[in-house]
Structure formats: C-alpha cells, structure tokens
Design an enzyme around this catalytic site. Structure first.
Site, PDB file in Angstrom:
ATOM      1  N   CYS A  87       0.850  -1.188   0.000  1.00 23.87           N
ATOM      2  CA  CYS A  87       0.000   0.000   0.000  1.00 23.87           C
ATOM      3  C   CYS A  87       0.889   1.243   0.000  1.00 23.87           C
ATOM      4  O   CYS A  87       1.789   1.374   0.837  1.00 23.87           O
ATOM      5  CB  CYS A  87      -0.897  -0.021   1.232  1.00 23.87           C
ATOM      6  SG  CYS A  87      -1.681   1.546   1.612  1.00 23.87           S
ATOM      7  N   GLU A  88       0.651   2.147  -0.940  1.00 21.44           N
ATOM      8  CA  GLU A  88       1.515   3.328  -1.043  1.00 21.44           C
ATOM      9  C   GLU A  88       1.270   4.345   0.067  1.00 21.44           C
ATOM     10  O   GLU A  88       2.067   5.260   0.249  1.00 21.44           O
ATOM     11  CB  GLU A  88       1.340   3.997  -2.400  1.00 21.44           C
ATOM     12  CG  GLU A  88      -0.009   4.628  -2.643  1.00 21.44           C
ATOM     13  CD  GLU A  88      -0.117   5.251  -4.026  1.00 21.44           C
ATOM     14  OE1 GLU A  88      -0.819   6.261  -4.142  1.00 21.44           O
ATOM     15  OE2 GLU A  88       0.490   4.742  -4.988  1.00 21.44           O
ATOM     16  N   HIS A  89       0.195   4.190   0.816  1.00 17.77           N
ATOM     17  CA  HIS A  89      -0.113   5.151   1.875  1.00 17.77           C
ATOM     18  C   HIS A  89       0.633   4.867   3.177  1.00 17.77           C
ATOM     19  O   HIS A  89       0.990   5.796   3.909  1.00 17.77           O
ATOM     20  CB  HIS A  89      -1.624   5.176   2.146  1.00 17.77           C
ATOM     21  CG  HIS A  89      -2.425   5.568   0.959  1.00 17.77           C
ATOM     22  ND1 HIS A  89      -3.656   5.017   0.654  1.00 17.77           N
ATOM     23  CD2 HIS A  89      -2.163   6.460  -0.035  1.00 17.77           C
ATOM     24  CE1 HIS A  89      -4.118   5.551  -0.459  1.00 17.77           C
ATOM     25  NE2 HIS A  89      -3.238   6.428  -0.896  1.00 17.77           N
ATOM     26  N   GLN A 128      -5.194  -0.591  -4.630  1.00 21.06           N
ATOM     27  CA  GLN A 128      -5.849  -1.709  -5.311  1.00 21.06           C
ATOM     28  C   GLN A 128      -6.623  -1.256  -6.535  1.00 21.06           C
ATOM     29  O   GLN A 128      -6.668  -1.958  -7.552  1.00 21.06           O
ATOM     30  CB  GLN A 128      -6.768  -2.436  -4.333  1.00 21.06           C
ATOM     31  CG  GLN A 128      -7.407  -3.694  -4.915  1.00 21.06           C
ATOM     32  CD  GLN A 128      -8.191  -4.465  -3.879  1.00 21.06           C
ATOM     33  OE1 GLN A 128      -7.865  -4.455  -2.698  1.00 21.06           O
ATOM     34  NE2 GLN A 128      -9.247  -5.145  -4.302  1.00 21.06           N
ATOM     35  N   HIS A 156      -5.996  -5.897   3.411  1.00 27.65           N
ATOM     36  CA  HIS A 156      -5.033  -4.811   3.563  1.00 27.65           C
ATOM     37  C   HIS A 156      -4.552  -4.733   5.011  1.00 27.65           C
ATOM     38  O   HIS A 156      -5.354  -4.520   5.929  1.00 27.65           O
ATOM     39  CB  HIS A 156      -5.676  -3.477   3.157  1.00 27.65           C
ATOM     40  CG  HIS A 156      -5.985  -3.394   1.689  1.00 27.65           C
ATOM     41  ND1 HIS A 156      -5.310  -2.543   0.852  1.00 27.65           N
ATOM     42  CD2 HIS A 156      -6.873  -4.069   0.916  1.00 27.65           C
ATOM     43  CE1 HIS A 156      -5.789  -2.678  -0.384  1.00 27.65           C
ATOM     44  NE2 HIS A 156      -6.729  -3.607  -0.356  1.00 27.65           N
ATOM     45  N   CYS A 158      -2.960  -2.431   6.361  1.00 25.01           N
ATOM     46  CA  CYS A 158      -3.151  -1.096   6.928  1.00 25.01           C
ATOM     47  C   CYS A 158      -4.518  -0.968   7.604  1.00 25.01           C
ATOM     48  O   CYS A 158      -4.711  -0.107   8.463  1.00 25.01           O
ATOM     49  CB  CYS A 158      -2.972  -0.012   5.871  1.00 25.01           C
ATOM     50  SG  CYS A 158      -4.091  -0.140   4.462  1.00 25.01           S
TER      51      CYS A 158
END
Length: 198
Positions: A87-89, A128, A156, A158
């Site tokens: 996840c890029e966050h 995603q 996820h 996160c």
C-alpha cells in the site's frame, strides 16, 4: 524488459536504503547494533528492492513475447492468481487473489504471462483500484481482445494491523472493457470465478 525474478541488487541503492533503514530503526528507539538487528538494514534494503521490482519491468512486452495467432473467440479465464503488493499510503502489505478473463480477437497469450503481468504491477507501491486498472489496460492494449475483465479481492494490513483494525474485511475491485460491459457476459464471468470445478 522481460519478466525476471530480482536476484541482483544495485550496490548504491542498497547502501542508500540500508542507511535509511538504520536511521529508522534508531529513530524508533531500537539499537541497530544489537545482534538481531545488525544486518536488518541491509536485508530490508534488498527486500524493498525485491518488492518494488515491477518498476523495471514492462507488462506489455511480456504479453507480446507470448502472443499466438489463434481462431478462438470464447472466454479465457485465469482465476485465483495470488498477488502481494505494498500500500503506497503506509508501506504495509496487501494481498489476495486476482481473476482475469479476456475474449480473444485473433490472438491468445501464454497463460503464464497473465500472472506475470499481475506481478509487474503489484510489485510497486500501489492502491488496489489502480492495480486493477493497470492489469486491465495492459491486456487490452496489447492483445486488442473483444473484452477484458479483472476482479481483485484483497486484505489490507493497513486496515488489519492499524487504523480500524478490522481483521476479516476484504476489498473487492473490478474493471471491464468491451464485451464484458454487457451484463450477460459479465455475469457469466462472475459466475465462473465463484464456482468451484470438481
């Protein structure tokens, strides 16, 4: 560049990332010189390069390398393809399965290439929704099929390890082109990916 598993690491990138991870470990209040963490910065640097190797790969080139002229125009499905991404966050993993279908229009592609396309885009910092679209468009642009369908189901970390901490939640995304825009064809695809063949 053709698909390959990351085996070699750029020494300069590895050194720079290793220093960054050393700093992160120190900032978290840990001692990077203790035995268990002594080699962690270097390992983490190599792991991060492996997990983002998709930036150096070309999904459409992979597909073009295994295209075959074939007079077949029925649905081709590859389902339950494992995927792992970051996840890029939060730089935490998300993982699950992808289901991909296309209806050939003069060309088919080697079946192993579809999972490799998924790896190309999942081995990047991702969300995603974008991952779903990138898989779809690479197949659509290369094979020019009558239609493409992609569904991804993923968990996820996160959401599971932090934030709302919902361990059983699953995120589903989908994208369709061409013939799969028609309800009948789309429903056939969705039925086939949910059915278990004996």
């Amino acid at each position: 560049m053709a698909f390959s598993t990351q085996q070699h690491y750029d020494p300069a990138i590895t050194e720079g990332l290793s220093q960054d991870f050393h700093h992160i470990i120190t900032s978290l209040g840990e001692d990077p010189t203790r035995e268990g963490l002594l080699k962690t910065p270097d390992r983490a640097a190599k792991a991060m390069q492996f997990l983002t190797q998709g930036y150096d790969q070309d999904a459409e080139a992979i597909l073009r390398g295994a295209m075959f002229a074939e007079d077949y125009s029925e649905m081709v499905i590859v389902k339950d393809i494992e995927l792992y991404s970051l996840c890029e966050h939060h730089l935490l993993p998300f993982f699950g399965k992808a289901h991909v279908a296309y209806i050939p229009n003069g060309y088919i592609v080697g079946l192993s290439k579809i999972p490799r396309v998924i790896d190309v885009f999942s081995r990047r910092l991702q969300v995603q929704e974008r991952l779903t679209d990138q898989i779809l468009h690479s197949i659509h642009n290369t094979l020019n099929p009558l239609g493409v369908a992609v569904v991804i189901e993923a968990r996820h970390m996160c959401m599971m390890m932090r934030g709302v901490q919902k361990q059983t939640s699953v995120t589903t995304t989908s994208a369709f082109t061409g013939a799969f825009k028609a309800e009948r064809t789309r429903n056939e695809f969705l039925k086939l990916i949910t059915n278990k063949l004996s």
